[in-house]
Design a protein around this motif. Structure first.
Motif, PDB file in Angstrom:
ATOM      1  N   ALA A 244      -8.107   4.678  -1.427  1.00 25.64           N
ATOM      2  CA  ALA A 244      -6.700   4.374  -1.572  1.00 25.64           C
ATOM      3  C   ALA A 244      -5.677   5.751  -1.716  1.00 25.64           C
ATOM      4  O   ALA A 244      -6.663   6.872  -1.490  1.00 25.64           O
ATOM      5  CB  ALA A 244      -6.634   3.846  -3.262  1.00 25.64           C
TER       6      ALA A 244
ATOM      7  N   SER B 103       1.769   3.002  -4.982  1.00 25.21           N
ATOM      8  CA  SER B 103       2.371   1.950  -4.954  1.00 25.21           C
ATOM      9  C   SER B 103       3.713   1.810  -5.015  1.00 25.21           C
ATOM     10  O   SER B 103       4.837   2.573  -5.704  1.00 25.21           O
ATOM     11  CB  SER B 103       1.883   0.979  -6.490  1.00 25.21           C
ATOM     12  OG  SER B 103       2.103   1.440  -7.218  1.00 25.21           O
TER      13      SER B 103
ATOM     14  N   LEU C 293      -1.148  -3.232  -7.322  1.00 24.27           N
ATOM     15  CA  LEU C 293      -2.002  -2.617  -6.803  1.00 24.27           C
ATOM     16  C   LEU C 293      -1.726  -1.328  -6.897  1.00 24.27           C
ATOM     17  O   LEU C 293      -1.336  -0.538  -6.931  1.00 24.27           O
ATOM     18  CB  LEU C 293      -3.159  -3.401  -6.039  1.00 24.27           C
ATOM     19  CG  LEU C 293      -3.577  -4.253  -5.839  1.00 24.27           C
ATOM     20  CD1 LEU C 293      -3.983  -4.817  -4.868  1.00 24.27           C
ATOM     21  CD2 LEU C 293      -4.559  -4.673  -6.548  1.00 24.27           C
ATOM     22  N   ARG C 294      -3.054  -0.421  -7.457  1.00 23.55           N
ATOM     23  CA  ARG C 294      -2.836   1.027  -7.191  1.00 23.55           C
ATOM     24  C   ARG C 294      -4.235   1.264  -7.676  1.00 23.55           C
ATOM     25  O   ARG C 294      -4.680   1.949  -9.169  1.00 23.55           O
ATOM     26  CB  ARG C 294      -1.552   2.020  -7.884  1.00 23.55           C
ATOM     27  CG  ARG C 294      -1.636   3.290  -7.907  1.00 23.55           C
ATOM     28  CD  ARG C 294      -0.498   4.189  -8.466  1.00 23.55           C
ATOM     29  NE  ARG C 294       0.223   3.489  -9.650  1.00 23.55           N
ATOM     30  CZ  ARG C 294      -0.054   3.900 -11.241  1.00 23.55           C
ATOM     31  NH1 ARG C 294      -1.020   5.067 -11.162  1.00 23.55           N
ATOM     32  NH2 ARG C 294      -0.203   3.724 -12.148  1.00 23.55           N
ATOM     33  N   GLY C 295      -4.802   2.063  -6.530  1.00 25.59           N
ATOM     34  CA  GLY C 295      -5.957   3.226  -7.046  1.00 25.59           C
ATOM     35  C   GLY C 295      -6.227   4.349  -7.098  1.00 25.59           C
ATOM     36  O   GLY C 295      -5.488   4.997  -7.096  1.00 25.59           O
TER      37      GLY C 295
ATOM     38  N   ARG D 134       2.524  -2.908  -4.273  1.00 23.10           N
ATOM     39  CA  ARG D 134       1.178  -2.089  -3.924  1.00 23.10           C
ATOM     40  C   ARG D 134       1.265  -1.300  -3.177  1.00 23.10           C
ATOM     41  O   ARG D 134       1.986  -0.302  -3.059  1.00 23.10           O
ATOM     42  CB  ARG D 134       1.280  -3.909  -2.251  1.00 23.10           C
ATOM     43  CG  ARG D 134       1.095  -4.887  -2.291  1.00 23.10           C
ATOM     44  CD  ARG D 134      -0.477  -5.082  -2.566  1.00 23.10           C
ATOM     45  NE  ARG D 134      -0.721  -6.527  -2.776  1.00 23.10           N
ATOM     46  CZ  ARG D 134      -0.444  -7.537  -3.669  1.00 23.10           C
ATOM     47  NH1 ARG D 134      -0.052  -6.735  -4.799  1.00 23.10           N
ATOM     48  NH2 ARG D 134      -0.984  -9.060  -3.771  1.00 23.10           N
ATOM     49  N   ASP D 135       0.085  -0.627  -2.843  1.00 26.65           N
ATOM     50  CA  ASP D 135      -0.515   1.240  -2.568  1.00 26.65           C
ATOM     51  C   ASP D 135      -1.084   0.926  -1.312  1.00 26.65           C
ATOM     52  O   ASP D 135      -1.761   0.529  -0.354  1.00 26.65           O
ATOM     53  CB  ASP D 135      -1.989   0.854  -3.444  1.00 26.65           C
ATOM     54  CG  ASP D 135      -2.599   2.171  -3.245  1.00 26.65           C
ATOM     55  OD1 ASP D 135      -2.215   3.288  -1.937  1.00 26.65           O
ATOM     56  OD2 ASP D 135      -3.429   3.312  -3.901  1.00 26.65           O
TER      57      ASP D 135
ATOM     58  N   THR E 204     -12.375  -5.564  -0.735  1.00 28.18           N
ATOM     59  CA  THR E 204     -11.188  -5.263  -1.109  1.00 28.18           C
ATOM     60  C   THR E 204     -10.430  -4.946  -2.498  1.00 28.18           C
ATOM     61  O   THR E 204     -11.313  -5.313  -3.282  1.00 28.18           O
ATOM     62  CB  THR E 204     -10.435  -6.072  -0.366  1.00 28.18           C
ATOM     63  OG1 THR E 204      -9.107  -6.149  -0.690  1.00 28.18           O
ATOM     64  CG2 THR E 204     -11.599  -7.542  -1.083  1.00 28.18           C
ATOM     65  N   SER E 205      -9.059  -4.389  -2.928  1.00 29.73           N
ATOM     66  CA  SER E 205      -9.056  -4.176  -4.037  1.00 29.73           C
ATOM     67  C   SER E 205      -8.364  -5.369  -4.793  1.00 29.73           C
ATOM     68  O   SER E 205      -8.017  -5.778  -5.638  1.00 29.73           O
ATOM     69  CB  SER E 205      -7.206  -3.323  -3.967  1.00 29.73           C
ATOM     70  OG  SER E 205      -6.880  -3.710  -2.454  1.00 29.73           O
TER      71      SER E 205
ATOM     72  N   PHE F   3      -7.780  -0.153  -0.693  1.00 29.24           N
ATOM     73  CA  PHE F   3      -6.513  -1.125  -0.763  1.00 29.24           C
ATOM     74  C   PHE F   3      -5.470  -0.834   0.236  1.00 29.24           C
ATOM     75  O   PHE F   3      -5.890  -1.050   2.096  1.00 29.24           O
ATOM     76  CB  PHE F   3      -5.578   0.027  -1.351  1.00 29.24           C
ATOM     77  CG  PHE F   3      -6.374   0.364  -3.604  1.00 29.24           C
ATOM     78  CD1 PHE F   3      -7.563  -0.337  -3.328  1.00 29.24           C
ATOM     79  CD2 PHE F   3      -5.587  -0.442  -4.180  1.00 29.24           C
ATOM     80  CE1 PHE F   3      -8.410  -0.006  -4.880  1.00 29.24           C
ATOM     81  CE2 PHE F   3      -6.166  -0.421  -5.224  1.00 29.24           C
ATOM     82  CZ  PHE F   3      -7.432   0.043  -5.626  1.00 29.24           C
ATOM     83  N   ASN F   4      -4.501  -1.946   0.129  1.00 33.73           N
ATOM     84  CA  ASN F   4      -3.691  -1.991   1.299  1.00 33.73           C
ATOM     85  C   ASN F   4      -3.371  -0.947   2.485  1.00 33.73           C
ATOM     86  O   ASN F   4      -3.416  -0.180   1.745  1.00 33.73           O
ATOM     87  CB  ASN F   4      -2.346  -2.994   0.666  1.00 33.73           C
ATOM     88  CG  ASN F   4      -2.791  -4.033   0.125  1.00 33.73           C
ATOM     89  OD1 ASN F   4      -3.197  -4.121  -0.983  1.00 33.73           O
ATOM     90  ND2 ASN F   4      -1.679  -5.093   0.800  1.00 33.73           N
TER      91      ASN F   4
END
Ligand code: NAP
Ligand code: GDD
Length: 348
Positions: free
Chosen positions: A252, A256, A293-295, A225-226, A134-135, A185-186
């Motif tokens: 991802a 975000s 978070l940004r992948g 979040r991404d 997970t991120s 990522f989410n």
């Protein structure tokens, strides 16, 4: 026929992955936990009578805290691929239940790896593993986050997943096992658990629209979040296990948004002014937060050929449409005089 074993088959990702693998011709075995209420809602539409000659979905009672049971199921199923999606996956809950979270998400992974090592050692049939990383493992490391970004977990959940990640790398290097970490990522969906923020928002906003709820209480609106769609992300899990060599991949969208922006989008889609309905309740603040978070998923694009299809606008559209339908059903029942409450109301 390829055979897959999925831990966490009753979860959001487990249900989409099961659909994907059945569609690809797999025999799918899932681990389910005994519960006093039904917990198979997300896969009930896929259920087949196991006595039927063409049945390809089989469920087994087991738990990541019970190594003996895991071993028995592995021995019985002899899978070609194992997807370890089972977890206490709620970050806020992990602060309340840190030991349990570490037991399931960290040690549980170790139990599974040991069982795979034993079974593969005895049979010599290769078992490939996907680990649901997970991120949240990046936590406090600033975006964009890629496979080379240092881990800096900010919750017991994130720390337990870091343990699992490193164990997978170690088992790969020490024993030459085909084990890959996805660092996802989410990802959300119409099947997302209702205590995660996106679904909490779409459920509440659609209920507000139909006069079933007055206020939505949230915590930190500034977190970024991404967000992608789970259907896209399970494709990446499968692709990782089709590679000749195991490896670790960030998955991802590369975009975000703040929680506030997600709220605005959802309420705007329903022609509502969010500021009239949203209140802040400090009980939803976390002791330590993951701010942004940004992948960077370029490795997955280049090596797996993976790209996401669903962007945030389509994600919002699908979740709102789904939850508006649920709200309509609830409204109809109420108007007919039935006392109804949304499922899981007490845990939201
Ligand atoms: P989810 O909807 O919360 O599903 C979790 C699954 O794990 C459920 O099937 C649950 O069973 C099962 N489980 C919980 N405790 C267990 C235990 N002790 N033994 C065996 N199974 C257990 O999670 P998800 O969103 O599908 O996520 C799947 C995996 O990806 C999780 O490992 C999560 O940490 C990870 N992940 C998720 C995201 C995301 O944004 N969704 C991002 C990165 C990583 P019950 O139904 O019986 O509770
Ligand atoms: N759940 C929740 N409820 N979150 C809220 C709320 C609220 O009322 N209000 C604000 N938030 C903020 C949280 O503080 C967090 O910054 C953000 O919304 C997203 O929270 P969640 O939807 O609970 O997801 P998460 O990012 O903590 O964790 C999810 O994504 C991870 C991948 O990054 C889970 O699916 C994890 O299992 C997954 O690993």
């Amino acid at each position: 026929m390829p055979r897959a074993l999925i831990t966490g088959v009753t979860g959001q990702d487990g249900s989409y992955l099961t659909e994907l693998l059945l569609g690809l011709g797999y025999e799918v075995h899932g681990l389910i936990r005994r519960a006093s209420t039904f917990n198979t809602d997300r896969i009930d539409h896929l259920y087949q009578d196991p006595h039927a000659p063409d049945a390809r979905l089989f469920l087994h009672f087991a738990d990541l805290t019970d190594g003996t049971g895991l071993r028995q199921v592995l021995e019985e199923v002899q899978p070609h691929e194992v997807y370890n999606l089972g977890a206490q996956s709620h970050v806020a809950v992990s602060f309340k239940q840190p030991e349990y979270t570490a037991d399931v998400d960290g040690l549980g992974t170790l139990r599974l790896l040991e069982a795979i090592r034993d079974v593969q050692g005895r049979t010599s049939d290769v078992i490939r593993l996907y680990q649901a990383g997970t991120s949240e493992m990046f936590g406090g490391s600033p975006p964009p986050q890629s496979e080379t970004t240092p881990f800096y977990p900010r919750s017991p959940y994130g720390a337990a997943k870091v343990m699992a990640h490193h164990l997978v790398v170690n088992y790969r290097e020490a024993y030459g096992l085909h084990m890959s970490n996805g660092i996802l990522f989410n990802h959300e969906s119409e099947r997302r658990g209702e205590t995660f923020v996106t679904r909490k928002i779409t459920r509440a906003a659609t209920r507000i629209k139909l006069g079933l709820q007055e206020v939505l209480y949230l915590g930190n609106l500034d977190a970024e979040r991404d967000w992608g769609h789970a259907e896209d992300y399970v494709r990446a899990m499968h692709l990782m296990l089709q590679q000749d060599e195991p490896d670790d991949y960030v998955i991802a969208t590369g975009e975000s948004h703040t929680v506030r922006a997600f709220v605005e989008r959802v309420f705007a889609a329903l022609e509502l002014d969010w500021e009239r309905y949203v209140r802040i309740d400090p009980r939803y603040h976390r002791p330590t937060e993951v701010d942004a978070l940004r992948g960077d998923a370029r490795k997955a694009t280049e090596r797996l050929g993976w790209t996401p299809v669903v962007g945030v606008d389509e994600l919002v559209r699908r979740m709102v449409a789904n939850d508006l339908e649920l709200a309509h059903q609830e409204r109809t029942l109420r108007d007919a005089g039935h006392v109804v409450a949304p499922r899981g109301l007490a845990s939201a």
